[in-house]
Motif scaffolding. Structure first.
Motif, PDB file in Angstrom:
ATOM      1  N   LEU A   1       1.012  -1.121  -0.124  1.00 58.46           N
ATOM      2  CA  LEU A   1       0.033   0.046   0.126  1.00 58.46           C
ATOM      3  C   LEU A   1       0.930   1.691   0.107  1.00 58.46           C
ATOM      4  O   LEU A   1       0.238   2.606  -0.787  1.00 58.46           O
ATOM      5  N   ALA A   2       1.859   1.496   1.209  1.00 58.36           N
ATOM      6  CA  ALA A   2       3.318   2.294   0.414  1.00 58.36           C
ATOM      7  C   ALA A   2       3.439   2.482  -0.389  1.00 58.36           C
ATOM      8  O   ALA A   2       3.604   3.896  -1.350  1.00 58.36           O
TER       9      ALA A   2
ATOM     10  N   LEU B   1       6.544   0.263  -7.758  1.00 54.64           N
ATOM     11  CA  LEU B   1       6.492   0.138  -6.675  1.00 54.64           C
ATOM     12  C   LEU B   1       5.370  -0.808  -6.037  1.00 54.64           C
ATOM     13  O   LEU B   1       6.154  -1.669  -4.603  1.00 54.64           O
ATOM     14  N   ALA B   2       4.725  -1.002  -6.016  1.00 57.19           N
ATOM     15  CA  ALA B   2       3.562  -2.024  -5.355  1.00 57.19           C
ATOM     16  C   ALA B   2       4.820  -3.513  -5.435  1.00 57.19           C
ATOM     17  O   ALA B   2       4.670  -4.581  -4.860  1.00 57.19           O
ATOM     18  N   LEU B   3       4.865  -3.659  -6.049  1.00 53.15           N
ATOM     19  CA  LEU B   3       5.263  -4.622  -6.968  1.00 53.15           C
ATOM     20  C   LEU B   3       7.208  -5.114  -5.952  1.00 53.15           C
ATOM     21  O   LEU B   3       7.495  -6.214  -5.827  1.00 53.15           O
ATOM     22  N   VAL B   4       7.903  -3.798  -5.664  1.00 50.84           N
ATOM     23  CA  VAL B   4       8.602  -3.760  -5.116  1.00 50.84           C
ATOM     24  C   VAL B   4       8.014  -4.272  -3.544  1.00 50.84           C
ATOM     25  O   VAL B   4       8.816  -4.682  -2.551  1.00 50.84           O
ATOM     26  N   GLY B   5       7.435  -4.053  -3.457  1.00 51.46           N
ATOM     27  CA  GLY B   5       6.662  -3.537  -1.725  1.00 51.46           C
ATOM     28  C   GLY B   5       6.095  -5.411  -1.553  1.00 51.46           C
ATOM     29  O   GLY B   5       6.400  -5.788  -0.602  1.00 51.46           O
TER      30      GLY B   5
ATOM     31  N   ILE C   1       9.987  -6.854  -1.227  1.00 54.10           N
ATOM     32  CA  ILE C   1       9.665  -6.547   0.257  1.00 54.10           C
ATOM     33  C   ILE C   1       8.686  -7.253   1.466  1.00 54.10           C
ATOM     34  O   ILE C   1       9.888  -8.516   2.461  1.00 54.10           O
ATOM     35  N   THR C   2       8.422  -7.449   1.413  1.00 54.79           N
ATOM     36  CA  THR C   2       6.994  -8.777   1.968  1.00 54.79           C
ATOM     37  C   THR C   2       7.360 -10.232   1.926  1.00 54.79           C
ATOM     38  O   THR C   2       7.493 -10.575   3.592  1.00 54.79           O
ATOM     39  N   ILE C   3       7.702 -10.277   0.945  1.00 56.59           N
ATOM     40  CA  ILE C   3       7.837 -11.874   1.064  1.00 56.59           C
ATOM     41  C   ILE C   3       9.488 -12.117   1.775  1.00 56.59           C
ATOM     42  O   ILE C   3       9.643 -13.147   1.893  1.00 56.59           O
ATOM     43  N   VAL C   4      10.360 -11.098   2.035  1.00 57.14           N
ATOM     44  CA  VAL C   4      11.481 -11.735   2.229  1.00 57.14           C
ATOM     45  C   VAL C   4      11.813 -10.816   3.578  1.00 57.14           C
ATOM     46  O   VAL C   4      12.216 -11.760   3.889  1.00 57.14           O
ATOM     47  N   ILE C   5      10.840 -10.213   3.794  1.00 61.55           N
ATOM     48  CA  ILE C   5      10.673 -10.198   5.371  1.00 61.55           C
ATOM     49  C   ILE C   5       9.902 -11.874   6.168  1.00 61.55           C
ATOM     50  O   ILE C   5      10.538 -11.903   7.263  1.00 61.55           O
ATOM     51  N   ASN C   6       8.542 -11.906   4.944  1.00 59.06           N
ATOM     52  CA  ASN C   6       7.815 -13.184   6.037  1.00 59.06           C
ATOM     53  C   ASN C   6       9.442 -14.685   5.389  1.00 59.06           C
ATOM     54  O   ASN C   6       8.937 -15.171   6.863  1.00 59.06           O
ATOM     55  N   ARG C   7       9.794 -14.485   4.845  1.00 61.73           N
ATOM     56  CA  ARG C   7      11.153 -15.969   4.817  1.00 61.73           C
ATOM     57  C   ARG C   7      11.826 -15.248   5.719  1.00 61.73           C
ATOM     58  O   ARG C   7      12.163 -16.377   6.472  1.00 61.73           O
ATOM     59  N   VAL C   8      12.359 -14.251   6.271  1.00 59.97           N
ATOM     60  CA  VAL C   8      13.643 -13.938   7.089  1.00 59.97           C
ATOM     61  C   VAL C   8      13.339 -14.451   8.608  1.00 59.97           C
ATOM     62  O   VAL C   8      13.630 -15.281   8.945  1.00 59.97           O
ATOM     63  N   TRP C   9      12.001 -13.740   8.830  1.00 64.49           N
ATOM     64  CA  TRP C   9      11.186 -14.017   9.849  1.00 64.49           C
ATOM     65  C   TRP C   9      10.846 -14.537  10.438  1.00 64.49           C
ATOM     66  O   TRP C   9       9.754 -15.236  12.003  1.00 64.49           O
ATOM     67  N   ALA C  10      10.413 -16.073   9.235  1.00 65.10           N
ATOM     68  CA  ALA C  10       9.146 -16.983   9.450  1.00 65.10           C
ATOM     69  C   ALA C  10       9.436 -18.299   9.912  1.00 65.10           C
ATOM     70  O   ALA C  10      10.816 -18.687   9.602  1.00 65.10           O
TER      71      ALA C  10
END
Length: 55
Positions: free
Chosen positions: A4-5, A39-43, A46-55
């Motif tokens: 969304l950002a 920029l939505a694709l970039v977001g 980023i969301t996928i990377v964050i979920n893979r790292v911290w999940a």
């Protein structure tokens, strides 16, 4: 949240770039849409990377 950002920031950035280049309303809408999608694709990535790292 990052998606969304990215959409909001991309639309603002695209409109600004089209205004800077002297575009009319349709040019501004197209620039805003393309930048928002990019920029939505970039977001999404980023969301996928964050979920893979911290999940």
């Amino acid at each position: 949240m990052y998606v969304l950002a990215g959409i909001v920031i991309g639309a603002i950035l695209g409109d600004w770039r089209a205004r800077k280049r002297g575009g009319n309303g349709l040019d501004r809408a197209q620039y805003a849409a393309v930048h928002a999608i990019a920029l939505a694709l970039v977001g999404i990535f980023i969301t996928i990377v964050i979920n893979r790292v911290w999940a």
